[in-house]
Enzyme design. Structure first.
Site, mmCIF file in Angstrom:
data_model
loop_
_atom_site.group_PDB
_atom_site.id
_atom_site.type_symbol
_atom_site.label_atom_id
_atom_site.label_comp_id
_atom_site.label_asym_id
_atom_site.label_seq_id
_atom_site.Cartn_x
_atom_site.Cartn_y
_atom_site.Cartn_z
ATOM 1 N N ASN A 149 0.812 -1.228 0.000
ATOM 2 C CA ASN A 149 0.000 0.000 0.000
ATOM 3 C C ASN A 149 0.844 1.276 0.000
ATOM 4 O O ASN A 149 0.307 2.382 0.105
ATOM 5 C CB ASN A 149 -0.961 0.010 1.194
ATOM 6 C CG ASN A 149 -0.218 -0.027 2.527
ATOM 7 O OD1 ASN A 149 1.016 0.021 2.566
ATOM 8 N ND2 ASN A 149 -0.959 -0.127 3.627
ATOM 9 N N SER A 185 9.811 -0.660 17.865
ATOM 10 C CA SER A 185 8.847 0.397 18.218
ATOM 11 C C SER A 185 7.513 -0.177 18.671
ATOM 12 O O SER A 185 6.634 0.568 19.132
ATOM 13 C CB SER A 185 8.612 1.314 17.024
ATOM 14 O OG SER A 185 8.013 0.587 15.960
ATOM 15 N N HIS A 305 32.078 -13.878 -35.303
ATOM 16 C CA HIS A 305 31.677 -14.373 -36.621
ATOM 17 C C HIS A 305 30.484 -13.566 -37.130
ATOM 18 O O HIS A 305 29.536 -13.310 -36.386
ATOM 19 C CB HIS A 305 31.291 -15.857 -36.520
ATOM 20 C CG HIS A 305 30.662 -16.414 -37.763
ATOM 21 N ND1 HIS A 305 29.337 -16.783 -37.824
ATOM 22 C CD2 HIS A 305 31.183 -16.665 -38.998
ATOM 23 C CE1 HIS A 305 29.056 -17.245 -39.044
ATOM 24 N NE2 HIS A 305 30.160 -17.191 -39.766
ATOM 25 N N ASN A 306 30.546 -13.144 -38.403
ATOM 26 C CA ASN A 306 29.456 -12.362 -38.992
ATOM 27 C C ASN A 306 28.955 -11.296 -38.009
ATOM 28 O O ASN A 306 27.771 -11.240 -37.660
ATOM 29 C CB ASN A 306 28.308 -13.275 -39.434
ATOM 30 C CG ASN A 306 28.671 -14.103 -40.656
ATOM 31 O OD1 ASN A 306 29.758 -13.953 -41.219
ATOM 32 N ND2 ASN A 306 27.777 -14.972 -41.081
ATOM 33 N N GLU A 335 34.238 -9.502 -38.155
ATOM 34 C CA GLU A 335 34.125 -9.926 -39.550
ATOM 35 C C GLU A 335 33.232 -8.963 -40.320
ATOM 36 O O GLU A 335 32.206 -8.493 -39.809
ATOM 37 C CB GLU A 335 33.549 -11.338 -39.631
ATOM 38 C CG GLU A 335 33.525 -11.883 -41.053
ATOM 39 C CD GLU A 335 33.076 -13.332 -41.111
ATOM 40 O OE1 GLU A 335 33.224 -13.925 -42.195
ATOM 41 O OE2 GLU A 335 32.588 -13.863 -40.096
ATOM 42 N N ASP A 337 31.495 -8.878 -44.177
ATOM 43 C CA ASP A 337 31.198 -9.439 -45.496
ATOM 44 C C ASP A 337 30.701 -8.312 -46.388
ATOM 45 O O ASP A 337 29.646 -7.731 -46.121
ATOM 46 C CB ASP A 337 30.122 -10.517 -45.394
ATOM 47 C CG ASP A 337 30.644 -11.792 -44.750
ATOM 48 O OD1 ASP A 337 31.859 -11.991 -44.780
ATOM 49 O OD2 ASP A 337 29.838 -12.568 -44.217
ATOM 50 N N HIS A 350 24.882 -10.806 -45.056
ATOM 51 C CA HIS A 350 25.218 -12.206 -45.268
ATOM 52 C C HIS A 350 24.759 -12.583 -46.668
ATOM 53 O O HIS A 350 23.555 -12.750 -46.905
ATOM 54 C CB HIS A 350 24.532 -13.079 -44.202
ATOM 55 C CG HIS A 350 25.134 -14.430 -44.061
ATOM 56 N ND1 HIS A 350 24.530 -15.458 -43.375
ATOM 57 C CD2 HIS A 350 26.315 -14.939 -44.522
ATOM 58 C CE1 HIS A 350 25.292 -16.532 -43.418
ATOM 59 N NE2 HIS A 350 26.384 -16.232 -44.096
ATOM 60 N N GLU A 384 35.725 -10.172 -45.922
ATOM 61 C CA GLU A 384 35.280 -11.118 -46.941
ATOM 62 C C GLU A 384 34.743 -10.266 -48.085
ATOM 63 O O GLU A 384 33.622 -9.764 -48.025
ATOM 64 C CB GLU A 384 34.185 -12.033 -46.381
ATOM 65 C CG GLU A 384 34.684 -13.116 -45.462
ATOM 66 C CD GLU A 384 35.437 -14.200 -46.204
ATOM 67 O OE1 GLU A 384 35.158 -14.405 -47.404
ATOM 68 O OE2 GLU A 384 36.316 -14.831 -45.605
ATOM 69 N N SER A 561 41.836 -20.025 -42.682
ATOM 70 C CA SER A 561 40.570 -20.177 -41.964
ATOM 71 C C SER A 561 40.033 -21.584 -42.145
ATOM 72 O O SER A 561 40.209 -22.195 -43.206
ATOM 73 C CB SER A 561 39.540 -19.158 -42.456
ATOM 74 O OG SER A 561 39.881 -17.854 -42.036
ATOM 75 N N ARG A 588 42.165 -19.161 -38.023
ATOM 76 C CA ARG A 588 40.833 -18.668 -37.659
ATOM 77 C C ARG A 588 39.828 -19.789 -37.911
ATOM 78 O O ARG A 588 39.841 -20.425 -38.962
ATOM 79 C CB ARG A 588 40.468 -17.436 -38.483
ATOM 80 C CG ARG A 588 39.067 -16.900 -38.206
ATOM 81 C CD ARG A 588 38.798 -15.621 -39.003
ATOM 82 N NE ARG A 588 37.426 -15.184 -38.830
ATOM 83 C CZ ARG A 588 36.404 -15.589 -39.573
ATOM 84 N NH1 ARG A 588 36.614 -16.459 -40.552
ATOM 85 N NH2 ARG A 588 35.184 -15.137 -39.356
ATOM 86 N N ASN A 715 12.405 -26.035 -1.971
ATOM 87 C CA ASN A 715 11.714 -24.787 -1.595
ATOM 88 C C ASN A 715 12.577 -23.804 -0.806
ATOM 89 O O ASN A 715 12.167 -23.310 0.248
ATOM 90 C CB ASN A 715 10.452 -25.103 -0.780
ATOM 91 C CG ASN A 715 9.332 -25.633 -1.650
ATOM 92 O OD1 ASN A 715 9.344 -25.421 -2.862
ATOM 93 N ND2 ASN A 715 8.399 -26.346 -1.056
ATOM 94 N N ASP A 744 17.209 -24.932 -11.143
ATOM 95 C CA ASP A 744 16.000 -25.203 -10.376
ATOM 96 C C ASP A 744 15.529 -26.602 -10.752
ATOM 97 O O ASP A 744 15.136 -26.852 -11.892
ATOM 98 C CB ASP A 744 14.930 -24.152 -10.715
ATOM 99 C CG ASP A 744 13.624 -24.390 -9.965
ATOM 100 O OD1 ASP A 744 13.652 -25.109 -8.948
ATOM 101 O OD2 ASP A 744 12.582 -23.867 -10.403
ATOM 102 N N ASP A 746 13.494 -29.796 -11.459
ATOM 103 C CA ASP A 746 12.121 -30.033 -11.899
ATOM 104 C C ASP A 746 12.003 -31.502 -12.287
ATOM 105 O O ASP A 746 12.590 -31.933 -13.278
ATOM 106 C CB ASP A 746 11.784 -29.129 -13.091
ATOM 107 C CG ASP A 746 10.293 -29.159 -13.443
ATOM 108 O OD1 ASP A 746 9.621 -30.153 -13.091
ATOM 109 O OD2 ASP A 746 9.814 -28.193 -14.057
#
Length: 801
Positions: A149, A185, A305-306, A335, A337, A350, A384, A561, A588, A715, A744, A746
């Site tokens: 609140n 208090s 890459h790219n 990279e 291109d 690309h 490239e 490469s 590479r 829990n 977690d 499951d």
């Protein structure tokens, strides 16, 4: 819980206006531009938005998620809308990780400046917080969320709701007893400092208290000598001096009286354990600590890459943002291109896909601006080039004019080298990696056609890959625009270290192609322009045929490469030859063309063979990028990591598939003790509490790769306790990476990811350590952590768990 942030929220004029809220235009694309009402919340840490001023609001972003603010002129999207929207009124909120930027346009320049100044101030305040301040702010955030609140007080009912939100399942009577003890208090509610005391009671660390008392004579404090004993015996800091222990007390003891008496209280001890000094990552490995004067081929180099793609490989968006993000995270090889574009301007995308296109000159300008913001060490532009002669000339002009002095256009000091220069020698230089011309005195050229070869059992796989692959490196050398003389005279290679021949051609010949090069327009696209060729210094791309062929015909300044498929096959078939190859020449590796979803491969397999540039799809989070990020977190995050000595010795006998002595095997014992404030996975479902377990993974040579996990704790995501010991035996620790993952549990389906942390074995500290968890995107989940005890023993020992 007053703080500097709270003071600014009530006094700074910009922040006051932001708390009132403003109507701004949110821009997602050229077609999506909608008005939204943005308002800074009273906590100063979150911004909410609604369709209108008094409409239903929802969270937009948290200040802690913001990396920086850019003005409208720096926004790729807003620049494309200059005819509709004024750039002066626009700004961009840039987030950590891979979250998309938020582009906003205010109603006036003044309103835009208010938000830009205000957000900059808040980001600066958050980033300058120490661990305790971050914890205080985190606590303040929870108080705001629990105070339903918004009356500045918390009833017991609100506290019960908050416990569920905080991942805590607790007996109601015990929770009420803590509530009453904190309610000094006796008002039936918790305010300010009372809530802090309630939180401290809630987070009391019994396992840390027990450790503290085992070294404290009176159970109340650690004297200087007692703390020194702890550092030497448990933290394995054998060389720790009294001066260093005293420095740590001064740094972490909260009370002035404790500092004066040279003692450490329980609060100070816990503060030390949660600090960088108590972190699992050795702080000595955080700055640049390695020798940076060795040849480039002696380093692992963070590579992309790219880089232009921020989505998938077929339909994804191309954006300069890909280069900004890669460079700011320390990437040193990006990279590009390049293809023919309209109006004589080359474009980057690309090829042969539906990916969007961006201007080459915009990419170069972005690299020029961001290349050295994170690291001073050299950036490699892996080109490239698929352009016509004319647009290659345009490329060369943009590179030289935009990059200026940053571009390495000749050898260092004009001296003929015998090895590659070092990262230190190439500080703040940009190198071009690409094809380089072959010349004959009469300058008559003819391209030699060679069919790419497919080998035996791998033929179908490589053929399938080739349908999706645009990289030209795997083709045999003559396909690399090396041009054969018609009359079969001896071919002369353009001197790599003096571009004089190229320069003569560029300066003496007209801009158009020489008459002897009057080929068809289609064929001219396969001719390399001398102006572009001359910019390739040290990093000439050549095709790989075999390791024997490389030894006999190639030089240290040439680079090959490999697709991930070919590189992995070579490691299995000729691992030691690959290691020796990488001691004198750069390699590479790039992802398989089948990875159209921009998924990644494990870079560790390629690092094991000494491959320097293992190019990653950096836009895709996951285990593989966690390994890459963890590996390059060391050495100042500069993007260069010195390879182990056995990967730098050209006579090395190391084989990544069959490692043998003299490598010093080690045994690792990890006691997973406890967890702290693990984040809630489903924040909208109040009753959902995680059942955490810890998985520890080792990545290294194949024989070292292993994983173990603890049991799950039911829990309890707030302060789970495991107390389990895991044992690993590692043959080549110099190459090993550790990844801690909290999941977690499951029983119905796969375990859900909560957080992770990945680091090199060589950067790990022994003793009692906290591991501060990161999200899938590599963003801090502060204060979420796990508490462990690390012990490394020489040799392979029996399981002592």
């Amino acid at each position: 819980m007053a703080s500097l942030l709270q003071d600014r929220l009530t006094t700074d004029q910009d922040l006051l206006l932001m708390q009132e809220g403003m109507l701004m235009r949110k821009v997602r694309s050229k077609s999506w531009k909608k008005l939204r009402y943005f308002r800074l919340q009273n906590d100063g840490m979150t911004v909410w938005h609604a369709r209108q001023a008094r409409g239903s609001a929802k969270p937009s972003f948290s200040i802690s998620d913001v990396e920086t603010i850019r003005n409208g002129h720096d926004s790729e999207l807003l620049r494309s809308l200059t005819e509709e929207l004024p750039l002066e009124q626009g700004f961009t909120v840039v987030f950590h990780g891979r979250r998309s930027n938020l582009d906003l346009v205010a109603n006036s320049v003044e309103e835009a400046q208010i938000w830009m100044r205000g957000l900059h101030l808040l980001v600066d305040l958050v980033t300058s917080m120490d661990h305790q301040e971050r914890l205080d702010q985190w606590l303040s955030d929870w108080f705001q969320r629990g105070d339903k609140n918004q009356d500045g007080k918390m009833s017991f009912q609100e506290v019960q709701r908050l416990l569920h939100l905080m991942n805590v399942e607790m007996d109601q009577e015990y929770a009420f007893s803590l509530f009453q003890a904190a309610d000094t208090s006796q008002s039936g509610t918790l305010e300010g400092e009372e809530f802090v005391q309630f939180y401290k009671a809630l987070t009391k660390r019994a396992e840390v208290q027990e450790l503290f008392e085992s070294f404290s004579a009176d159970g109340q404090k650690l004297t200087l000598l007692e703390f020194l004993d702890f550092l030497r015996e448990e933290q394995k800091e054998r060389d720790c001096t009294s001066e260093l222990a005293l420095e740590l007390i001064d740094r972490y003891e909260p009370s002035d009286s404790g500092k004066l008496r040279h003692v450490l209280s329980m609060d100070g001890f816990l503060s030390y354990l949660c600090s960088k000094d108590g972190d699992i990552f050795n702080p000595a490995c955080l700055p640049i600590y390695q020798d940076m004067t060795q040849p480039l081929n002696h380093y692992f180099i963070c590579s992309s890459h790219n880089t232009y793609l921020v989505g998938d490989q077929l339909c994804g968006q191309s954006s300069v943002e890909g280069y900004i993000r890669a460079l700011k995270r320390g990437c040193r090889c990006v990279e590009v291109d390049v293809w023919d574009g309209p109006s004589g301007e080359p474009v980057v995308y690309h090829g042969h896909t539906l990916t969007s296109r961006i201007l080459f000159k915009d990419v170069v300008a972005t690299v020029a601006q961001y290349a050295f913001q994170t690291s001073d060490y050299p950036v490699i532009l892996s080109l490239e080039t698929h352009c016509s002669w004319e647009q290659q000339q345009t490329m060369a002009r943009h590179l030289t004019e935009i990059l200026g002095e940053q571009l390495l256009s000749t050898t260092l000091d004009g001296v003929l080298p015998t090895q590659l220069p070092s990262p230190e020698e190439l500080r703040r230089k940009i190198l071009v990696k690409g094809k380089k011309l072959t010349f004959e005195e009469d300058l008559e050229y003819e391209e030699e056609e060679v069919e790419p070869e497919l080998e035996g059992e791998h033929e179908s796989e490589l053929a399938l890959e080739s349908q999706f692959e645009t990289e030209t490196e795997p083709e045999p050398e003559p396909q690399e625009q090396n041009l054969q003389i018609k009359d079969k005279k001896k071919v002369v290679t353009c001197p790599l270290f003096c571009p004089s021949i190229c320069c003569q051609i560029v300066t003496q010949a007209p801009i158009s192609k020489p008459e002897s090069l009057l080929l068809s327009q289609q064929k001219s696209k396969n001719i390399l322009c001398p102006a572009l060729s001359s910019l390739v210094i040290y990093l000439k791309s050549v095709s790989f045929r075999s390791f024997t062929h490389s030894k006999e015909h190639y030089h240290f300044y040439e680079i090959s490469s490999f697709s991930e498929t070919k590189a992995k096959r070579l490691i299995k078939e000729a691992g030691n030859e690959f290691v020796q190859h990488n001691t004198w020449q750069l390699s590479r590796v790039y992802p398989s063309g089948l990875r159209t979803d921009s998924s990644n491969y494990n870079p560790q397999e390629l690092w094991n063979a000494g491959c320097q540039m293992v190019a990653m799809n950096m836009q895709t989070a996951g285990l593989e990028m966690d390994i890459c990020d963890g590996h390059f977190r060391q050495n100042g995050g500069c993007g260069y990591v010195l390879k182990p000595d056995f990967l730098r010795d050209n006579q090395s006998s190391f084989h990544p598939e069959r490692p043998i002595s003299p490598f010093k095997a080690q045994t690792l014992l990890i006691q997973v003790i406890s967890g702290q404030q693990l984040p809630k996975l489903n924040k909208t479902k109040e009753g959902s509490i995680v059942d955490p377990l810890v998985k520890v993974q080792i990545f290294g040579v194949r024989l070292d790769t292993a994983r173990q996990e603890t049991n799950y704790v039911e829990n309890n995501g707030f302060n789970p306790y495991w107390g389990q010991t895991l044992c690993f035996r590692v043959l080549v620790p110099e190459l090993a990476m550790l990844r801690f993952v909290v999941m977690d549990y499951d029983w119905k389906s796969r375990n859900d990811f909560i957080g992770q942390y990945t680091l090199p074995w060589t950067c790990m500290q022994q003793g009692y350590r906290h591991i501060h968890l990161l999200s899938k995107d590599g963003i801090s989940l502060c204060p979420a952590s796990i508490f462990v005890y690390i012990c490394i023993r020489e040799g392979l020992e029996g399981d002592e768990s």
